[in-house]
Design an enzyme around this catalytic site. Structure first.
Site, PDB file in Angstrom:
ATOM      1  N   LYS A  13       0.869  -1.192   0.000  1.00 55.74           N
ATOM      2  CA  LYS A  13       0.000   0.000   0.000  1.00 55.74           C
ATOM      3  C   LYS A  13       0.897   1.230   0.000  1.00 55.74           C
ATOM      4  O   LYS A  13       1.774   1.354   0.854  1.00 55.74           O
ATOM      5  CB  LYS A  13      -0.878  -0.030   1.259  1.00 55.74           C
ATOM      6  N   ASP A 129      -5.285   0.808   8.562  1.00 58.02           N
ATOM      7  CA  ASP A 129      -5.066   0.649   7.122  1.00 58.02           C
ATOM      8  C   ASP A 129      -5.815  -0.544   6.520  1.00 58.02           C
ATOM      9  O   ASP A 129      -5.786  -0.735   5.303  1.00 58.02           O
ATOM     10  CB  ASP A 129      -3.573   0.444   6.836  1.00 58.02           C
TER      11      ASP A 129
END
Ligand code: C5P
Length: 275
Positions: A13, A129
């Site tokens: 990510k 996240d």
């Protein structure tokens, strides 16, 4: 028992921009972040089993816990079924690229496929996240990470570099001097890659300066990335220490990654396409 094995990719990510816009009473910070996902990452494989187990393999397996401290284990427990898991680890840990969060999201996705029902758990309870990692492609993330707006974006081409120092996220947030920074400005709707890069250049990662204060080598990584031929924008991802440079196309990113690997063989680096 269902003997099928399911695999899921856990992409890195990347926070192309990460603005810290406030802090809640419980200490968690409010964020405004543009996130994309790379074609480099970990892979989880799992199958139904009488009891939970986890084996960690791959080039970055060293030091990764293979028990209930691992977010994969916590995600499977939260889903509520025992599975035998293998985690093939390619991403550096505690590196600002969501390794653990992306692994947890991959476990939830694999379990949804294996058992045919959605995860009975709010992904944010596993980590801020994890919700954006459940989407797995370009998105704007806000709140503490619990609001995710999927976006259609053209691919971007990047080199990722991590100097091998772990940066604890809470320490970076603590070292942040201002917590009420402005959000990202309005994103351009047309104008292609040039407009996107111009816009990105005017955004920030508010955690970059505090992370450099804690680990000055991050400043060296940013300087080395800025030197690469064709680098259009250089920034840190998440709370660090991984930084990225953006390039016009994949061949330019591949050439730059080869140059970086030769210049800094001790640093982890990879060319990737972001989606
Ligand atoms: O949720 P996650 O485990 O990834 O967060 C690690 C730490 O980072 C939290 O314990 C908190 O100190 C900090 N954090 C924060 N605000 C966020 C996300 C994380 O302060 N939105």
């Amino acid at each position: 028992m269902n003997g099928r094995q399911v695999a899921a990719f856990a992409p890195a990510k990347i926070n192309l921009a990460l603005h810290v816009t406030g802090q809640r009473d419980d200490g968690y910070h409010l964020l405004d972040s543009l996130v994309m996902f790379a074609d480099v990452g970990d892979t989880v494989r799992l199958s139904d089993a009488p009891e939970m187990s986890l084996e960690v393999t791959g080039p970055r397996a060293a030091g990764v816990p293979a028990d209930r401290r691992n977010l994969c284990w916590k995600a499977a427990e939260a889903y509520g079924c025992a599975v035998a898991m293998t985690l093939d680890k390619h991403l550096p840990a505690a590196a600002g690229i969501g390794g653990g969060s992306s692994d947890a999201a991959a476990v939830l996705r694999a379990m949804e496929e294996l058992y045919g029902r959605p995860a009975p758990v709010d992904p944010v309870t596993l980590g801020a996240d994890v919700p954006v990692c459940m989407v797995g492609h370009a998105a704007r993330m806000s709140g503490i990470g619990d609001h995710v707006l999927p976006l259609f974006m053209a691919p971007m081409y990047a080199v990722l570099v991590n100097p091998g120092v772990e940066v604890p996220t809470p320490a970076v947030f603590k070292a942040l001097s201002r917590k009420d920074n402005p959000p990202m400005s309005e994103m351009p709707e047309g104008g292609g890659q040039a407009a996107a890069l111009d816009w990105l250049g005017a955004q920030r990662n508010d955690l970059q300066d505090p992370a450099i204060a804690l680990q000055p080598v991050i400043g060296d990584v940013l300087a080395a990335l800025a030197e690469l031929a064709g680098a259009r924008l250089v920034r840190m991802s998440g709370s660090g220490a991984t930084c990225f440079a953006l390039f016009d196309d994949r061949p330019a990113a591949d050439a730059a990654a080869a140059q970086m690997q030769q210049a800094r063989p001790g640093w982890w680096s990879a060319a990737c396409t972001l989606r």
